[in-house]
Design a protein around this motif. Structure first.
Motif, PDB file in Angstrom:
ATOM      1  N   ALA A  76       0.815  -1.174  -0.158  1.00 17.49           N
ATOM      2  CA  ALA A  76      -0.321   0.737  -0.302  1.00 17.49           C
ATOM      3  C   ALA A  76       0.822   1.385   0.399  1.00 17.49           C
ATOM      4  O   ALA A  76       0.429   2.222  -0.830  1.00 17.49           O
ATOM      5  N   VAL A 138      -2.558  -1.710  -6.333  1.00 18.58           N
ATOM      6  CA  VAL A 138      -2.426   0.193  -6.011  1.00 18.58           C
ATOM      7  C   VAL A 138      -1.805   1.085  -7.156  1.00 18.58           C
ATOM      8  O   VAL A 138      -2.193   1.841  -6.913  1.00 18.58           O
ATOM      9  N   LEU A 184      -7.587  -0.661  -3.703  1.00  9.80           N
ATOM     10  CA  LEU A 184      -6.273  -1.555  -2.087  1.00  9.80           C
ATOM     11  C   LEU A 184      -7.218  -2.616  -2.112  1.00  9.80           C
ATOM     12  O   LEU A 184      -7.370  -3.636  -1.895  1.00  9.80           O
TER      13      LEU A 184
END
Length: 263
Positions: A76, A138, A184
């Motif tokens: 992330a 992501v 995500l």
């Protein structure tokens, strides 16, 4: 207040309706099964509490969740950071896009032997495998989100002298956040898959390792309980993610609900 309770009850009913139907179908379809590889659901559910005791949860499930969290967090942070840079600068995007598309096309499980050569067979390897697969949704969604920032808002920020970290914090990231959360969400399901795959290689604990050990020992009902536990963990993580997304993107969902809808 009454409407909110009613809406919550309706959402809960819709959420459990299909799983309840599927479990009922599985229960009755497998009721008379004598196949050793497809035992009745009642046998699997009866075995579940005997297999997944508190000790096994600490020794196998908890390490898996720690690896998943570490790999997912690394992906992330790296995905949002790199995606913001690539999406903000056209020249950087032109240089990096072919390389990113090439790397994205490589299936992460194929990289497991390569990562083992450099990271060994410990937790570092497993975290790296998870991160290597989770980073792409992501990264690519962040790039698209940054590119889609409203040009009028961008020009207004420039006119008012909002630049540098302030522009990033108050304009770029909030505008791109719905797209970032979409990435995500995709990365979470990929991370669970890679968590299991990474634990099937040179591991001594974890959910993937335990399920493979059950399969090799022909403990078929025990193996099915591990698969069920994986499904439950995936569902719980999805619920937690949706709650976090709802809180972080509350402003976005409020604007979308308030916008006029076409008939």
């Amino acid at each position: 207040m009454r409407n909110r309770v009613r809406d919550l009850a309706l959402r809960l009913l819709l959420a459990v309706a299909l799983p309840t139907v599927l479990v009922a179908v599985w229960w009755f379809a497998s009721e008379d099964s004598t196949d050793v590889y497809r035992p009745p659901l009642r046998t699997i559910l009866g075995t579940f509490p005997d297999v997944w005791t508190g000790e096994r949860l600490r020794e196998d499930v908890l390490p898996s969740l720690v690896r998943l969290t570490a790999g997912y967090a690394c992906a992330a942070v790296a995905g949002v950071a790199l995606g913001t840079v690539v999406g903000s600068y056209r020249r950087v995007r032109a240089v990096c896009e072919p390389v990113l598309e090439f790397l994205r096309a490589v299936p992460p499980p194929v990289l497991v032997p390569v990562i083992m050569l450099f990271a060994g067979i410990g937790d570092t390897m497993k975290v790296a495998v998870i991160a290597s697969g989770c980073v792409w949704p992501v990264l690519l969604n962040t790039v698209e989100g940054v590119r889609a920032v409203d040009p009028v808002m961008s020009e207004t920020a420039r006119s008012y002298g909002v630049r540098g970290p302030a522009r990033l914090r108050y304009l770029v990231l909030p505008a791109a956040s719905p797209q970032i959360f979409a990435g995500l969400r995709q990365a979470l399901s990929i991370g669970i898959i890679l968590m299991v795959i990474s634990e099937m290689f040179a591991a001594s604990n974890g959910l993937g390792f335990t399920i493979v050990q059950f399969q090799r020992g022909f403990a078929i009902p025990d193996m099915w309980t591990g698969i069920l536990l994986l499904g439950l963990l995936g569902f719980l993580l999805s619920v937690v993610f949706r709650e976090v997304e709802r809180r972080v993107l509350g402003w976005y969902h409020g604007l979308r609900d308030a916008s006029p809808r076409s008939p």
